[in-house]
Design an enzyme around this catalytic site. Structure first.
Site, mmCIF file in Angstrom:
data_model
loop_
_atom_site.group_PDB
_atom_site.id
_atom_site.type_symbol
_atom_site.label_atom_id
_atom_site.label_comp_id
_atom_site.label_asym_id
_atom_site.label_seq_id
_atom_site.Cartn_x
_atom_site.Cartn_y
_atom_site.Cartn_z
ATOM 1 C CE LYS A 1 31.813 -52.944 13.320
ATOM 2 N NZ LYS A 1 33.222 -52.554 13.167
ATOM 3 C CE LYS A 45 32.210 -41.609 15.321
ATOM 4 N NZ LYS A 45 32.997 -41.118 14.194
ATOM 5 C CE LYS A 94 39.032 -43.393 10.064
ATOM 6 N NZ LYS A 94 38.550 -44.639 10.663
HETATM 7 P P1 ATP Z 1 34.746 -45.354 11.162
HETATM 8 O O1 ATP Z 1 33.605 -44.829 10.371
HETATM 9 O O2 ATP Z 1 35.574 -46.356 10.419
HETATM 10 O O3 ATP Z 1 34.390 -45.802 12.558
HETATM 11 P P2 ATP Z 1 35.671 -42.877 12.308
HETATM 12 O O4 ATP Z 1 35.714 -41.629 11.495
HETATM 13 O O5 ATP Z 1 34.583 -43.036 13.317
HETATM 14 O O6 ATP Z 1 35.732 -44.085 11.306
HETATM 15 P P3 ATP Z 1 37.669 -44.086 14.000
HETATM 16 O O7 ATP Z 1 38.744 -44.822 13.264
HETATM 17 O O8 ATP Z 1 36.541 -44.859 14.596
HETATM 18 O O9 ATP Z 1 37.099 -42.961 13.022
HETATM 19 O O10 ATP Z 1 38.354 -43.215 15.124
HETATM 20 C C1 ATP Z 1 39.639 -42.655 14.982
HETATM 21 C C2 ATP Z 1 39.803 -41.562 16.026
HETATM 22 O O11 ATP Z 1 39.025 -40.418 15.637
HETATM 23 C C3 ATP Z 1 39.289 -41.956 17.410
HETATM 24 O O12 ATP Z 1 40.194 -41.420 18.367
HETATM 25 C C4 ATP Z 1 37.948 -41.296 17.500
HETATM 26 O O13 ATP Z 1 37.574 -40.982 18.827
HETATM 27 C C5 ATP Z 1 38.152 -40.024 16.691
HETATM 28 N N1 ATP Z 1 36.908 -39.575 16.063
HETATM 29 C C6 ATP Z 1 36.224 -40.233 15.093
HETATM 30 N N2 ATP Z 1 35.161 -39.527 14.703
HETATM 31 C C7 ATP Z 1 35.136 -38.401 15.469
HETATM 32 C C8 ATP Z 1 34.266 -37.265 15.541
HETATM 33 N N3 ATP Z 1 33.209 -37.180 14.738
HETATM 34 N N4 ATP Z 1 34.553 -36.289 16.429
HETATM 35 C C9 ATP Z 1 35.651 -36.380 17.234
HETATM 36 N N5 ATP Z 1 36.512 -37.413 17.216
HETATM 37 C C10 ATP Z 1 36.270 -38.423 16.347
HETATM 38 MG MG MG Z 2 34.415 -44.921 14.474
#
Ligand code: ATP
Ligand code: MG
Length: 320
Positions: free
Chosen positions: A107, A188, A191
């Site tokens: 990063k 994937k 958010k």
């Molecule tokens: P960011 O974009 O900020 O990384 P994110 O949507 O990837 O956000 P995280 O905060 O990284 O979310 O992860 C929160 C939880 O959601 C973790 O337990 C992660 O494994 C799960 N998670 C995130 N995205 C997915 C997905 N696409 N499918 C299944 N589980 C997910």
């Molecule tokens: Mg993530």
């Protein structure tokens, strides 16, 4: 005791729900804690008002999804405790150890203008874990190095200053569907993705959910089949349908004869899965006094659980 956090880096999306939140709500030990990791969302440029709003929203989503309010807290409500412990742990961590973190290297990309907190946030993460005495931290591949750091710091602190911390270990999160972005099934669903056309948010209105799913990228075939490697788009839809309705993706494939029919079924299932959560979230957000009461109670309980470790750690390291 397990501890899991979710960063309000964007609005909660379907993958967060199916992959994490729904499982948190369904199981776990009575002592397990879940938190909205808002302090972790400040390591890059951020908007304070937007962050504050997303943190409350995410707390409401966690409760609306069925996690008991007494098991949830917002990280910044423990900012004083965590700030103090972070300092003690920074005084236990070498610069090189922090700078070696793969996520920091990726990063920061060698730029010195990045926030110092981008370097030090794994130490804050160690403070989250060690303050609350978590022995198991479910994390994905990308965070396991940070839990290893927390483990090293706990051991070092205990042997240098005195036994106070439980030494945590990373555990693999429950395996399950990795929800893919509907518009780009190669990546994937996340958010924080800038373009949200392929991201279903937990609070999206039903019509919007249906539109996003109708537009999901599939392939040149027309009959659904589950084959994640060569047909990722349609396989993703089958996994989502399976996760929402409790069948396997193969069973979901066998039950549908066209992509059009499948997409309508996926839209129905996702809308019905998210509807009660959306409704409960909106009613929690509509009563900010009650939400604040629940939030304060969760924070107080979490702070109480960590109090003795924080005061022992500060005393042992020579502070006060
Ligand atoms: P960011 O974009 O900020 O990384 P994110 O949507 O990837 O956000 P995280 O905060 O990284 O979310 O992860 C929160 C939880 O959601 C973790 O337990 C992660 O494994 C799960 N998670 C995130 N995205 C997915 C997905 N696409 N499918 C299944 N589980 C997910
Ligand atoms: Mg993530």
């Amino acid at each position: 005791m397990r501890l899991s956090g979710i960063t309000p880096s964007g609005h909660t999306q379907l993958g967060n729900h199916l992959g994490a939140i729904a499982r948190w709500a369904a199981g776990g030990g009575a002592d397990d804690l879940y938190f909205v990791a808002d302090l972790h969302a400040m390591t890059t440029t951020h908007n304070p008002a937007a962050l504050r709003a997303r943190a409350s929203e995410m707390l409401a989503v966690l409760i609306a999804a069925g996690i008991a309010p007494e098991r949830v807290f917002v990280q910044s409500d423990l900012a004083r405790e965590l700030g103090a412990l972070t300092w003690a742990l920074e005084c236990t961590c070498s610069y090189g150890e922090a700078a070696r973190m793969i996520q920091f290297k990726e990063k920061a990309g060698g730029r010195s203008g990045v926030r110092l907190s981008l370097l030090t946030y794994p130490v804050l993460m160690a403070a989250d874990i060690l303050l609350l005495g978590a022995d198991e931290v479910p994390v994905g591949e990308d965070q396991s190095q940070h839990v290893e750091l927390a483990r090293a710091l706990a051991r070092r602190f205990n042997s240098t200053y005195g036994e106070v911390f439980t030494v945590p270990r990373p555990v693999l999160p429950l395996t399950g569907a990795r929800v893919r972005d509907l518009a780009d099934p190669a990546r994937k669903m996340s958010k924080s993705t800038r373009d949200s056309a392929g991201v279903v948010f937990v609070l999206d209105e039903p019509d919007l959910i249906r539109r996003k799913i109708r537009r999901a990228v599939t392939d040149a075939h027309s009959v659904p089949a589950y084959s994640p490697d060569d047909r990722p788009g349609v396989s993703n839809l089958l996994e989502i349908l399976g996760a929402c309705t409790g069948v396997t993706p193969q069973e979901a494939a066998a039950a549908h004869t066209s992509y059009g029919q499948l997409k309508e079924a996926v839209a129905d299932a996702v809308i019905e899965t998210l509807r009660p959560i959306r409704e409960r979230t909106l009613s929690l957000l509509a009563d900010p006094v009650e939400l604040d009461r629940v939030r304060k109670a969760g924070a107080t309980r979490a702070a109480e659980r960590g109090e003795h470790r924080l005061s022992s750690a500060l005393r042992l390291i020579g502070a006060g």
